[in-house]
Design an enzyme around this catalytic site. Sequence first.
Site, PDB file in Angstrom:
ATOM      1  N   ASP A  82      48.138  44.544  48.430  1.00  0.00           N
ATOM      2  CA  ASP A  82      46.790  44.834  48.931  1.00  0.00           C
ATOM      3  C   ASP A  82      46.888  44.977  50.451  1.00  0.00           C
ATOM      4  O   ASP A  82      47.319  44.054  51.144  1.00  0.00           O
ATOM      5  CB  ASP A  82      45.836  43.716  48.556  1.00  0.00           C
ATOM      6  CG  ASP A  82      45.781  43.505  47.047  1.00  0.00           C
ATOM      7  OD1 ASP A  82      44.947  44.162  46.396  1.00  0.00           O
ATOM      8  OD2 ASP A  82      46.581  42.700  46.528  1.00  0.00           O
ATOM      9  N   GLU A 110      38.821  47.531  40.865  1.00  0.00           N
ATOM     10  CA  GLU A 110      38.811  47.123  39.453  1.00  0.00           C
ATOM     11  C   GLU A 110      37.495  46.471  39.070  1.00  0.00           C
ATOM     12  O   GLU A 110      37.461  45.359  38.525  1.00  0.00           O
ATOM     13  CB  GLU A 110      40.004  46.215  39.123  1.00  0.00           C
ATOM     14  CG  GLU A 110      41.289  46.989  38.872  1.00  0.00           C
ATOM     15  CD  GLU A 110      42.285  46.243  38.004  1.00  0.00           C
ATOM     16  OE1 GLU A 110      42.236  46.432  36.778  1.00  0.00           O
ATOM     17  OE2 GLU A 110      43.097  45.480  38.559  1.00  0.00           O
ATOM     18  N   ASP A 147      43.660  37.925  39.778  1.00  0.00           N
ATOM     19  CA  ASP A 147      45.070  37.747  40.111  1.00  0.00           C
ATOM     20  C   ASP A 147      45.386  38.204  41.535  1.00  0.00           C
ATOM     21  O   ASP A 147      46.515  38.028  42.013  1.00  0.00           O
ATOM     22  CB  ASP A 147      45.981  38.451  39.097  1.00  0.00           C
ATOM     23  CG  ASP A 147      45.523  39.844  38.729  1.00  0.00           C
ATOM     24  OD1 ASP A 147      44.467  40.298  39.229  1.00  0.00           O
ATOM     25  OD2 ASP A 147      46.215  40.508  37.924  1.00  0.00           O
ATOM     26  N   HIS A 148      44.388  38.758  42.233  1.00  0.00           N
ATOM     27  CA  HIS A 148      44.533  39.159  43.632  1.00  0.00           C
ATOM     28  C   HIS A 148      43.738  38.221  44.542  1.00  0.00           C
ATOM     29  O   HIS A 148      42.730  37.641  44.117  1.00  0.00           O
ATOM     30  CB  HIS A 148      43.992  40.568  43.863  1.00  0.00           C
ATOM     31  CG  HIS A 148      44.749  41.645  43.162  1.00  0.00           C
ATOM     32  ND1 HIS A 148      45.580  42.532  43.818  1.00  0.00           N
ATOM     33  CD2 HIS A 148      44.792  42.009  41.856  1.00  0.00           C
ATOM     34  CE1 HIS A 148      46.092  43.379  42.955  1.00  0.00           C
ATOM     35  NE2 HIS A 148      45.634  43.082  41.752  1.00  0.00           N
ATOM     36  N   ASN A 166      49.162  48.951  45.080  1.00  0.00           N
ATOM     37  CA  ASN A 166      50.194  48.864  44.049  1.00  0.00           C
ATOM     38  C   ASN A 166      51.566  49.302  44.570  1.00  0.00           C
ATOM     39  O   ASN A 166      52.353  49.936  43.854  1.00  0.00           O
ATOM     40  CB  ASN A 166      49.794  49.669  42.807  1.00  0.00           C
ATOM     41  CG  ASN A 166      48.944  48.864  41.848  1.00  0.00           C
ATOM     42  OD1 ASN A 166      49.262  47.719  41.534  1.00  0.00           O
ATOM     43  ND2 ASN A 166      47.849  49.444  41.381  1.00  0.00           N
ATOM     44  N   ASP A 215      43.869  48.116  46.901  1.00  0.00           N
ATOM     45  CA  ASP A 215      45.029  47.718  46.117  1.00  0.00           C
ATOM     46  C   ASP A 215      45.946  48.932  46.028  1.00  0.00           C
ATOM     47  O   ASP A 215      45.685  49.863  45.278  1.00  0.00           O
ATOM     48  CB  ASP A 215      44.579  47.253  44.729  1.00  0.00           C
ATOM     49  CG  ASP A 215      45.753  46.912  43.816  1.00  0.00           C
ATOM     50  OD1 ASP A 215      46.918  47.040  44.247  1.00  0.00           O
ATOM     51  OD2 ASP A 215      45.499  46.539  42.654  1.00  0.00           O
ATOM     52  N   ASN A 246      40.711  43.066  45.071  1.00  0.00           N
ATOM     53  CA  ASN A 246      40.732  43.512  43.684  1.00  0.00           C
ATOM     54  C   ASN A 246      40.242  42.334  42.837  1.00  0.00           C
ATOM     55  O   ASN A 246      40.951  41.336  42.688  1.00  0.00           O
ATOM     56  CB  ASN A 246      42.147  43.929  43.270  1.00  0.00           C
ATOM     57  CG  ASN A 246      42.223  44.387  41.827  1.00  0.00           C
ATOM     58  OD1 ASN A 246      41.534  43.868  40.960  1.00  0.00           O
ATOM     59  ND2 ASN A 246      43.080  45.355  41.561  1.00  0.00           N
TER      60      ASN A 246
END
Length: 261
Positions: free
Chosen positions: A220, A34, A249-250, A151, A149, A7
């Site tokens: 992930d 994303e 941030d991933h 979540n 991802d 991501n």
Amino acid sequence: MKIATWNVNSLTARLQHVLDWLIANPVDVLCLQELKMTDDKFPLEVLKSAGYEAAVFGQKTYNGVAILSLAPVRDVVKNIENFADEQSRVIAATIDTPSGPLRVVNGYFVNGQEPGSEKFAYKMKWLDALHAYIARELAAHPNLVLLGDFNVTPEDRDSFDPVGLKETIHHTTEERDHFKALLGLGLTDSFRMFEQPEKSFSWWDYRMLGYQKNRGLRIDHILVSEPLRPLVKGCVIDRVPRKWEKPSDHAPVVLELGAGA
């Protein structure tokens, strides 16, 4: 072969990161989430110069997914069939490998915001539809990888604070039950096939020194179908790009598959 998911939290902002990472890690397939761009803005020529074909399903400002592959991709399907959705969250494609055709399903799963919200209800409906879709895909494509991802933290050990975050978003019983239901279709969490360091995470909040303090989540994932399970040689989280300037941030997650009959 190596298959990765990442991501990137805006490909516009992170394109050079992706190119630099691919030079250091020339994986066969890289699935991105994303993108935050429309298809016409996707850097097809730049990535082609790096050796990669691409199947893209973009969206302005939000969401967006892509499959990059050294080999050609075919039979591309966008979003979950039979589920009306305005958001660009899923893309699937078949890649012909020396071991036969491989179906790759790349998803940017719904965040859900918080339990009890409309967005959480949407997440539950979306996950129901995904389950039915993956069941159909597995019937048609025995060699399948579902990655992206999610979540969802599948277990307490996938969260830096499982007690304090119990039943909050990414940690709810409902979300984890959906993850287990995907495994129940005959999929395996490749990361958990191996001994892994404690507190292995793939996402860290930008705020409050999240990465520096390892206040992260493992959200992930790369799930493999039963015929692929014997071919899995390893699965790791590459934390290196998370240390770069202005990172996503991933962090990427990388699966290694050996040759099969």
